[in-house]
Design a protein around this motif. Structure first.
Motif, mmCIF file in Angstrom:
data_model
loop_
_atom_site.group_PDB
_atom_site.id
_atom_site.type_symbol
_atom_site.label_atom_id
_atom_site.label_comp_id
_atom_site.label_asym_id
_atom_site.label_seq_id
_atom_site.Cartn_x
_atom_site.Cartn_y
_atom_site.Cartn_z
ATOM 1 N N LEU A 192 -4.051 182.919 -28.850
ATOM 2 C CA LEU A 192 -5.287 182.675 -28.101
ATOM 3 C C LEU A 192 -5.537 181.177 -27.966
ATOM 4 O O LEU A 192 -5.898 180.692 -26.882
ATOM 5 C CB LEU A 192 -6.456 183.353 -28.808
ATOM 6 N N GLU A 193 -5.345 180.442 -29.036
ATOM 7 C CA GLU A 193 -5.535 178.985 -28.979
ATOM 8 C C GLU A 193 -4.590 178.348 -27.969
ATOM 9 O O GLU A 193 -4.978 177.460 -27.213
ATOM 10 C CB GLU A 193 -5.307 178.382 -30.362
ATOM 11 N N ARG A 194 -3.344 178.839 -27.939
ATOM 12 C CA ARG A 194 -2.372 178.287 -26.992
ATOM 13 C C ARG A 194 -2.776 178.602 -25.560
ATOM 14 O O ARG A 194 -2.679 177.744 -24.673
ATOM 15 C CB ARG A 194 -0.973 178.842 -27.283
ATOM 16 N N ARG A 195 -3.232 179.846 -25.320
ATOM 17 C CA ARG A 195 -3.602 180.231 -23.964
ATOM 18 C C ARG A 195 -4.828 179.478 -23.479
ATOM 19 O O ARG A 195 -4.882 179.027 -22.325
ATOM 20 C CB ARG A 195 -3.857 181.743 -23.886
ATOM 21 N N ILE A 196 -5.830 179.344 -24.373
ATOM 22 C CA ILE A 196 -7.045 178.640 -23.981
ATOM 23 C C ILE A 196 -6.766 177.156 -23.764
ATOM 24 O O ILE A 196 -7.308 176.522 -22.859
ATOM 25 C CB ILE A 196 -8.155 178.825 -25.035
ATOM 26 N N GLY A 197 -5.902 176.599 -24.575
ATOM 27 C CA GLY A 197 -5.592 175.179 -24.460
ATOM 28 C C GLY A 197 -4.677 174.860 -23.297
ATOM 29 O O GLY A 197 -4.598 173.711 -22.855
ATOM 30 N N ALA A 198 -3.993 175.873 -22.768
ATOM 31 C CA ALA A 198 -3.077 175.641 -21.656
ATOM 32 C C ALA A 198 -3.855 175.343 -20.381
ATOM 33 O O ALA A 198 -4.949 175.859 -20.158
ATOM 34 C CB ALA A 198 -2.186 176.861 -21.452
ATOM 35 N N ASP A 199 -3.286 174.502 -19.549
ATOM 36 C CA ASP A 199 -3.904 174.165 -18.259
ATOM 37 C C ASP A 199 -2.797 174.139 -17.211
ATOM 38 O O ASP A 199 -2.403 173.075 -16.731
ATOM 39 C CB ASP A 199 -4.614 172.810 -18.366
ATOM 40 N N PRO A 200 -2.283 175.323 -16.846
ATOM 41 C CA PRO A 200 -1.095 175.373 -15.984
ATOM 42 C C PRO A 200 -1.399 174.947 -14.546
ATOM 43 O O PRO A 200 -2.523 175.073 -14.059
ATOM 44 C CB PRO A 200 -0.691 176.853 -16.043
ATOM 45 N N LEU A 201 -0.369 174.461 -13.888
ATOM 46 C CA LEU A 201 -0.491 174.036 -12.489
ATOM 47 C C LEU A 201 -0.473 175.204 -11.520
ATOM 48 O O LEU A 201 -1.075 175.118 -10.443
ATOM 49 C CB LEU A 201 0.666 173.089 -12.143
ATOM 50 N N HIS A 202 0.205 176.292 -11.893
ATOM 51 C CA HIS A 202 0.467 177.367 -10.932
ATOM 52 C C HIS A 202 0.147 178.741 -11.499
ATOM 53 O O HIS A 202 0.879 179.699 -11.252
ATOM 54 C CB HIS A 202 1.931 177.317 -10.471
ATOM 55 N N PRO A 225 -3.888 180.539 5.685
ATOM 56 C CA PRO A 225 -2.444 180.842 5.736
ATOM 57 C C PRO A 225 -1.608 179.826 4.959
ATOM 58 O O PRO A 225 -0.613 180.196 4.321
ATOM 59 C CB PRO A 225 -2.133 180.781 7.244
ATOM 60 N N HIS A 226 -2.006 178.570 4.988
ATOM 61 C CA HIS A 226 -1.271 177.536 4.248
ATOM 62 C C HIS A 226 -1.352 177.791 2.744
ATOM 63 O O HIS A 226 -0.349 177.637 2.024
ATOM 64 C CB HIS A 226 -1.864 176.163 4.590
ATOM 65 N N LEU A 227 -2.532 178.207 2.264
ATOM 66 C CA LEU A 227 -2.689 178.478 0.833
ATOM 67 C C LEU A 227 -1.977 179.767 0.427
ATOM 68 O O LEU A 227 -1.506 179.881 -0.710
ATOM 69 C CB LEU A 227 -4.172 178.547 0.479
ATOM 70 N N LEU A 228 -1.880 180.718 1.335
ATOM 71 C CA LEU A 228 -1.120 181.928 1.021
ATOM 72 C C LEU A 228 0.366 181.617 0.859
ATOM 73 O O LEU A 228 1.056 182.254 0.053
ATOM 74 C CB LEU A 228 -1.323 182.979 2.109
ATOM 75 N N GLU A 229 0.875 180.643 1.609
ATOM 76 C CA GLU A 229 2.258 180.215 1.418
ATOM 77 C C GLU A 229 2.444 179.618 0.024
ATOM 78 O O GLU A 229 3.473 179.824 -0.622
ATOM 79 C CB GLU A 229 2.645 179.190 2.487
ATOM 80 N N LEU A 230 1.438 178.864 -0.429
ATOM 81 C CA LEU A 230 1.482 178.336 -1.792
ATOM 82 C C LEU A 230 1.506 179.473 -2.802
ATOM 83 O O LEU A 230 2.272 179.441 -3.773
ATOM 84 C CB LEU A 230 0.268 177.435 -2.030
ATOM 85 N N GLN A 231 0.694 180.512 -2.587
ATOM 86 C CA GLN A 231 0.679 181.655 -3.504
ATOM 87 C C GLN A 231 2.002 182.418 -3.441
ATOM 88 O O GLN A 231 2.474 182.931 -4.464
ATOM 89 C CB GLN A 231 -0.479 182.593 -3.171
ATOM 90 N N ARG A 232 2.598 182.493 -2.257
ATOM 91 C CA ARG A 232 3.892 183.169 -2.154
ATOM 92 C C ARG A 232 4.942 182.475 -3.016
ATOM 93 O O ARG A 232 5.775 183.135 -3.655
ATOM 94 C CB ARG A 232 4.343 183.208 -0.694
ATOM 95 N N HIS A 287 4.209 180.647 -5.671
ATOM 96 C CA HIS A 287 3.745 180.726 -7.066
ATOM 97 C C HIS A 287 2.816 181.942 -7.189
ATOM 98 O O HIS A 287 1.592 181.806 -7.130
ATOM 99 C CB HIS A 287 3.014 179.447 -7.461
ATOM 100 N N PRO A 288 3.372 183.143 -7.344
ATOM 101 C CA PRO A 288 2.571 184.373 -7.280
ATOM 102 C C PRO A 288 1.439 184.457 -8.308
ATOM 103 O O PRO A 288 0.477 185.200 -8.085
ATOM 104 C CB PRO A 288 3.607 185.477 -7.518
ATOM 105 N N LYS A 289 1.535 183.722 -9.410
ATOM 106 C CA LYS A 289 0.462 183.774 -10.401
ATOM 107 C C LYS A 289 -0.722 182.886 -10.035
ATOM 108 O O LYS A 289 -1.764 182.936 -10.694
ATOM 109 C CB LYS A 289 0.996 183.380 -11.785
ATOM 110 N N LEU A 290 -0.560 182.086 -8.989
ATOM 111 C CA LEU A 290 -1.648 181.236 -8.503
ATOM 112 C C LEU A 290 -2.343 182.008 -7.389
ATOM 113 O O LEU A 290 -1.881 182.056 -6.256
ATOM 114 C CB LEU A 290 -1.092 179.909 -7.994
#
Length: 297
Positions: free
Chosen positions: A79-89, A107-114, A116-119
């Protein structure tokens, strides 16, 4: 409740098997480790260790506690690791903007999500006042507005200009005042404002959009040009909304002698740290608007 710090000390001691090395691993004193074990024993009213000089073995209660507590300690560490994480994507980013710029950016942001599916993009279309309030109330991570915020909580900075266009049916080559009066105005929520900016600068006869016969109204940004494409009226819209219309060959856009545009403002909550995933999206928004990289605030 059992103090999780005591549990961490106890589980580490069992795994390491030595008080001094446990203290070194936890950056504590040896007496501190011993004290945590005693506090656990007092709390549980059970002996946990059978001490044999510098060595020890676990009691039955100690063995049961270790089996249960080791999973809890690992979960807390994770939990500490997950809370402390600040991922880019990774994570949801909540965005809100007026419809026209939204048609350009989504549409441009959907390409970004495509890529990086977790974003995950949570994109809402809304007028300026709703964008402003949502940012102030922490319901949105970042927004675009076309007028400066009046709220102290909301910061903003210019990120572009969006031209306003006069749009008529395809067969109109010269949008003379008399022709516009004959056609009528296809209104929308920002129709009076947009018409005031563009038509007011180019037609001395113009005072207000209600001078024109009403030819229709739509609050759906993607549908405003539908009646115009059918020859039922004219309107004034931001350029991104016109670009997104799927039947552009059925309408005529006119760039008048005195251009008018709206300033696009990137809006955010003042004094709030910007998560890395939000920074990623802001940079993608800037790219989508044809701008280079810049700071997030």
């Amino acid at each position: 409740m059992i103090n999780p710090v005591w549990l961490r000390s106890f589980c580490t001691l069992v795994e390491v098997g030595h008080f001094t090395r446990t203290a070194e691993r936890l950056h504590m004193t040896q007496s501190g480790v011993s004290q945590h074990v005693r506090k656990l024993e007092q709390h549980l009213e059970r002996s946990l260790l059978i001490r044999q000089g510098k060595r020890f073995t676990l009691t039955d209660a100690g063995s049961r506690l270790y089996r249960e507590a080791s999973a809890i300690v690992e979960s807390l560490s994770d939990l500490e690791r997950r809370i402390g994480a600040d991922p880019l994507h990774d994570g949801v980013v909540r965005i809100m903007s007026p419809g026209s710029v939204g048609l350009k950016l989504y549409p441009h942001l959907l390409e970004l999500q495509r890529r990086h599916p977790k974003l995950v993009m949570d994109y809402r279309f809304a007028p300026n006042a709703d964008v402003e309030r949502a940012i102030a109330d922490y319901r949105v991570d970042v927004g675009i507005m076309t007028s400066p915020s009046s709220l102290d909580e909301v910061g903003f900075k210019p990120v572009g200009e969006e031209p306003l266009l006069l749009v008529t049916p395809k067969n109109m080559s010269e949008p003379r005042w008399e022709q516009l009066m004959e056609l009528g105005f296809v209104d929308h929520p920002d129709g009076a404002h947009h018409a005031g900016l563009l038509l007011g600068a180019n037609y001395p006869e113009f005072h207000h959009s209600n001078q024109f016969p009403l030819a229709g109204f739509s609050n759906q940004i993607s549908l405003i040009l539908q009646p115009v494409s059918m020859g039922l009226g004219f309107t004034v819209l931001p350029a991104y909304a016109v670009e997104a219309f799927p039947a552009r060959e059925l309408v005529q856009t006119h760039r008048l002698s005195k251009p008018a545009s709206e300033t696009l403002l990137l809006c955010f909550r003042r004094n709030q740290p910007v998560a890395n995933r939000v920074r990623t999206v802001i940079e993608a928004m800037r790219e989508g608007l044809g701008l280079g990289a810049g700071d997030s605030h």
